[in-house]
Design a protein around this motif. Sequence first.
Motif, short mmCIF file in Angstrom:
data_model
loop_
_atom_site.label_atom_id
_atom_site.label_comp_id
_atom_site.label_asym_id
_atom_site.label_seq_id
_atom_site.Cartn_x
_atom_site.Cartn_y
_atom_site.Cartn_z
N GLY A 216 37.82 22.31 -36.54
CA GLY A 216 38.26 21.20 -35.71
C GLY A 216 37.86 21.30 -34.26
O GLY A 216 38.29 20.48 -33.44
N ALA A 217 37.03 22.30 -33.93
CA ALA A 217 36.70 22.53 -32.52
C ALA A 217 35.24 22.93 -32.31
O ALA A 217 34.92 23.61 -31.36
CB ALA A 217 37.62 23.61 -31.95
N GLU A 218 34.37 22.48 -33.23
CA GLU A 218 32.98 22.90 -33.17
C GLU A 218 32.01 21.76 -32.86
O GLU A 218 32.21 20.63 -33.29
CB GLU A 218 32.56 23.53 -34.50
N VAL A 219 30.94 22.13 -32.16
CA VAL A 219 29.78 21.26 -31.95
C VAL A 219 28.56 22.03 -32.43
O VAL A 219 28.36 23.20 -32.05
CB VAL A 219 29.62 20.89 -30.46
N HIS A 220 27.75 21.39 -33.26
CA HIS A 220 26.53 22.00 -33.78
C HIS A 220 25.34 21.32 -33.11
O HIS A 220 25.20 20.10 -33.17
CB HIS A 220 26.43 21.83 -35.30
N VAL A 221 24.51 22.10 -32.45
CA VAL A 221 23.38 21.56 -31.70
C VAL A 221 22.08 21.81 -32.46
O VAL A 221 21.71 22.95 -32.73
CB VAL A 221 23.30 22.18 -30.29
N GLU A 222 21.42 20.71 -32.79
CA GLU A 222 20.16 20.75 -33.54
C GLU A 222 19.02 20.32 -32.62
O GLU A 222 19.03 19.21 -32.10
CB GLU A 222 20.24 19.81 -34.74
N GLU A 223 18.05 21.19 -32.45
CA GLU A 223 16.86 20.84 -31.67
C GLU A 223 15.77 20.39 -32.64
O GLU A 223 15.43 21.09 -33.59
CB GLU A 223 16.37 22.04 -30.85
N ARG A 224 15.23 19.18 -32.38
CA ARG A 224 14.19 18.64 -33.26
C ARG A 224 12.99 18.19 -32.42
O ARG A 224 13.15 17.48 -31.42
CB ARG A 224 14.72 17.45 -34.06
N THR A 225 11.81 18.59 -32.87
CA THR A 225 10.58 18.23 -32.17
C THR A 225 9.79 17.17 -32.93
O THR A 225 8.74 16.74 -32.48
CB THR A 225 9.69 19.47 -31.98
N ASP A 226 10.32 16.77 -34.10
CA ASP A 226 9.56 15.88 -34.99
C ASP A 226 10.11 14.47 -35.06
O ASP A 226 9.68 13.67 -35.90
CB ASP A 226 9.54 16.47 -36.40
N LEU A 227 11.07 14.12 -34.21
CA LEU A 227 11.73 12.83 -34.30
C LEU A 227 11.55 12.00 -33.04
O LEU A 227 11.50 12.54 -31.93
CB LEU A 227 13.24 13.02 -34.54
N PRO A 228 11.51 10.67 -33.17
CA PRO A 228 11.51 9.80 -32.00
C PRO A 228 12.94 9.66 -31.48
O PRO A 228 13.89 10.12 -32.13
CB PRO A 228 11.01 8.46 -32.57
N PRO A 229 13.14 9.02 -30.33
CA PRO A 229 14.50 8.77 -29.86
C PRO A 229 15.28 7.89 -30.84
O PRO A 229 14.72 7.00 -31.48
CB PRO A 229 14.28 8.04 -28.53
#
Length: 324
Positions: A207-220
């Motif tokens: 209940g207190a997490e943020v998962h950060v995903e870095e992607r170089t293959d996607l447009p905005p």
Amino acid sequence: MELKGIHHVSAITASAPKNFEFYTKTLGLRLVKKTVNQDDTSVYHLFYGDEKGNPGTELTFFEIPRAGHNYEGINSISALSLRVASDEALSYWKKRFEEADVVHEEIKERAGRSTLAFKDFEGQRLILVSDEANKGVAGGIPWEKSPIPRNYGILGLGPVQLTVRQAEHTITVLTQLMGFRQVGQYPSSVPNQPDIIVFETGEGGTGAEVHVEERTDLPPARLGRGGVHHVAFRVDNDEELRAWIERIKKARFGNSGFVDRFYFHSLYFKEPNGILFELATDGPGFDTDEELEHLGESLALPPFFEPQRKEIEARLKPLDTKQG
């Protein structure tokens, strides 16, 4: 000044009636408030949650009937999750989704937990997360009149996933400004992409997490129906919220200042990749203007909108939200 966890997540739907049908009858959540978007009172704002809409259980939707499709991409809240009590509950939900023709994946492990990803009728990306081994922020209490057996019911919001081009900037805000701490990482499901990094605040846990995903293959990303508008984090009270406002100002982030939403009080600002964050107080709560037994049944308006009730109701299509 420690954020307690996730307060709510707000998304966009193009159909309030279909949204109500899916989230109450298919997922078994309780509609705890039927109100309007305070920034555009011509559209509904629906709040779903546990038995009383406790902080950390609230999934909300702005109805924008002409909203276009949501286009997935970077600089977005790319997935939200909902907590269930056990791995056994995930098996129940998988069978339920099969019977109801809900698009879903297989049960798989994410960040050391069993999970089940699925989509709603508009393509909203959701993940059920098992709390079987969870330690941290307590979940909510499923409504006793829910169509879902209580031991399988949804307990509240789980981790939110942020997808960005350059994770470093978002991570700096989470850790140096907002006090999150890195607690782990797990492989991306996409080949040749960095691991997804896990951050937590307060007591931690689902209940207190943020998962950060870095992607170089996607447009905005382009926000539309089936997309997430913002995520809010829990602040204990008004005094602490005002301290956060000063902290955000000193960090030179443009922000909303103190905003009275009546059911809670808020501050809004965008992190460097353009994702909208909100800090929201735990109270006053959704039973402030309605009896607990009848939450969500009628159109509720904060006192500052009551003088406009007739005009507001005239612009809204009737929506029957009786439950149970």
